[in-house]
Design a protein around this motif. Structure first.
Motif, PDB file in Angstrom:
ATOM      1  N   ILE A 122     -39.292   2.327  43.265  1.00 28.74           N
ATOM      2  CA  ILE A 122     -39.091   1.428  42.114  1.00 28.74           C
ATOM      3  C   ILE A 122     -39.548   0.013  42.474  1.00 28.74           C
ATOM      4  CG2 ILE A 122     -37.320   0.293  40.687  1.00 28.74           C
ATOM      5  CD1 ILE A 122     -35.809   3.087  40.813  1.00 28.74           C
ATOM      6  N   ASP A 123     -39.167  -0.449  43.685  1.00 33.07           N
ATOM      7  CA  ASP A 123     -39.551  -1.800  44.137  1.00 33.07           C
ATOM      8  C   ASP A 123     -41.064  -1.992  44.128  1.00 33.07           C
ATOM      9  OD1 ASP A 123     -36.907  -2.365  44.501  1.00 33.07           O
ATOM     10  OD2 ASP A 123     -36.938  -2.244  46.703  1.00 33.07           O
ATOM     11  N   HIS A 124     -41.789  -0.931  44.482  1.00 30.43           N
ATOM     12  CA  HIS A 124     -43.253  -1.031  44.569  1.00 30.43           C
ATOM     13  C   HIS A 124     -43.954  -0.422  43.357  1.00 30.43           C
ATOM     14  CE1 HIS A 124     -43.392  -2.666  48.653  1.00 30.43           C
ATOM     15  NE2 HIS A 124     -42.294  -1.949  48.848  1.00 30.43           N
ATOM     16  N   GLN A 125     -43.168  -0.010  42.372  1.00 33.23           N
ATOM     17  CA  GLN A 125     -43.691   0.575  41.126  1.00 33.23           C
ATOM     18  C   GLN A 125     -44.640   1.743  41.397  1.00 33.23           C
ATOM     19  OE1 GLN A 125     -45.144  -3.209  39.502  1.00 33.23           O
ATOM     20  NE2 GLN A 125     -43.559  -3.065  37.940  1.00 33.23           N
ATOM     21  N   ILE A 126     -44.151   2.670  42.238  1.00 34.12           N
ATOM     22  CA  ILE A 126     -44.947   3.868  42.521  1.00 34.12           C
ATOM     23  C   ILE A 126     -44.115   5.115  42.239  1.00 34.12           C
ATOM     24  CG2 ILE A 126     -46.498   2.786  44.201  1.00 34.12           C
ATOM     25  CD1 ILE A 126     -44.822   3.790  46.457  1.00 34.12           C
ATOM     26  N   ARG A 127     -44.812   6.223  42.043  1.00 35.15           N
ATOM     27  CA  ARG A 127     -44.129   7.490  41.769  1.00 35.15           C
ATOM     28  C   ARG A 127     -43.439   8.000  43.025  1.00 35.15           C
ATOM     29  NH1 ARG A 127     -48.177   6.528  38.887  1.00 35.15           N
ATOM     30  NH2 ARG A 127     -48.413   7.249  36.755  1.00 35.15           N
ATOM     31  N   PHE A 128     -42.403   8.816  42.837  1.00 34.78           N
ATOM     32  CA  PHE A 128     -41.646   9.337  43.975  1.00 34.78           C
ATOM     33  C   PHE A 128     -41.217  10.778  43.738  1.00 34.78           C
ATOM     34  CE2 PHE A 128     -38.852   9.616  47.482  1.00 34.78           C
ATOM     35  CZ  PHE A 128     -37.648  10.149  47.052  1.00 34.78           C
TER      36      PHE A 128
END
Length: 200
Positions: free
Chosen positions: A142-148
Motif C-alpha cells: 500500500i505504501d508503495h502503491q503496488i499489487r500484493f
C-alpha cells in the motif's frame, strides 16, 4: 514465413533475495513443475510462456535474476525494458522481507518509470514457519502503491494469478487500439483447490 504467434510481447523480471523461490515460481508457472533441489541461479535465466488475455495472445518473456550480491552488476542491466517486475520475499525469512526496500530502490534506479510492480510473499504453504505477517506485506505494498499476493510455488497457490494480474495491469496501461475488445479472458482458477488448502 509463418505469421507471428502472438500479438504482444511483455518482458517481466523476478527479483528478490537468494533462496526466496524466484526460480520455483518461474518453473511452476512456465512448466507446472516444482523441484526442491534447485541450485541458486547463476546470473540470469529466462522462460517464455504465451497466455491469452482480453482476446490477445501475449508472449511473456520472464527473466529470473540471481539474488546474490555478487551478481547485481550483471542483473541491473536486465531492468531496462522490463514492463513488469515481481519482487519476491520469503514469509519464513524476515531479512528477505526487510531487503524489499533495497530492491525497490534498485527498481527506481534502473527500471523505467512506468514499470508495473508486484510484491509476492512466497512460501505461504509454510505457515508454521511464518515470520512475516500478511499484514506487513500488505502495508508495504500500500505504501508503495503496488499489487500484493501471497504465493506458494510448492502448493501452486496464486502463481498463475500473479502472472495474469501483472500482465493485465501492463495491458491496461497500454493505449487501446480498439474499444470493442473488452472481453476478459481469465485462466481457469487452479488456485481454488477443492481440498480447501487456501493460502494463509
Amino acid at each position: 514465413m509463418a505469421k507471428k504467434q502472438y500479438d504482444l510481447l511483455f518482458k517481466l523480471l523476478l527479483i528478490g533475495d537468494s533462496g526466496v523461490g524466484k526460480t520455483c515460481i518461474l518453473y511452476r508457472f512456465s512448466d507446472d513443475a516444482f523441484n526442491t533441489t534447485f541450485i541458486s541461479t547463476i546470473g540470469i535465466d529466462f522462460k517464455i510462456k504465451t497466455i491469452e488475455l482480453k482476446g490477445k495472445k501475449i508472449k511473456l518473456q520472464i527473466w529470473d535474476t540471481a539474488g546474490q550480491e555478487r551478481f547485481h552488476t550483471i542483473t541491473t542491466s536486465y531492468y531496462r525494458g522490463a514492463m513488469g517486475i515481481m519482487l519476491v520475499y520469503d514469509i519464513t525469512n524476515g531479512k528477505s522481507f526487510d531487503n524489499i526496500a533495497k530492491w525497490l530502490r534498485n527498481i527506481d534506479e534502473h527500471a523505467s518509470e512506468d514499470v508495473v510492480k508486484m510484491l509476492l510473499g512466497n512460501k505461504c504453504d509454510m505457515s508454521d514457519r511464518r515470520v512475516v505477517s500478511k499484514e506487513r506485506g500488505e502495508r508495504i505494498a500500500i505504501d508503495h502503491q503496488i499489487r500484493f499476493l501471497e504465493t506458494s510455488a510448492k502448493s501452486n497457490i496464486n502463481i498463475d494469478k500473479a502472472f495474469y494480474d501483472l500482465a493485465e495491469a501492463i495491458l491496461d496501461r497500454m493505449p487501446t487500439t480498439s474499444t470493442s475488445d473488452n472481453v476478459r479472458i481469465r485462466p481457469v482458477d487452479q488456485d481454488s483447490q477443492p481440498s480447501g488448502s487456501r493460502c494463509c
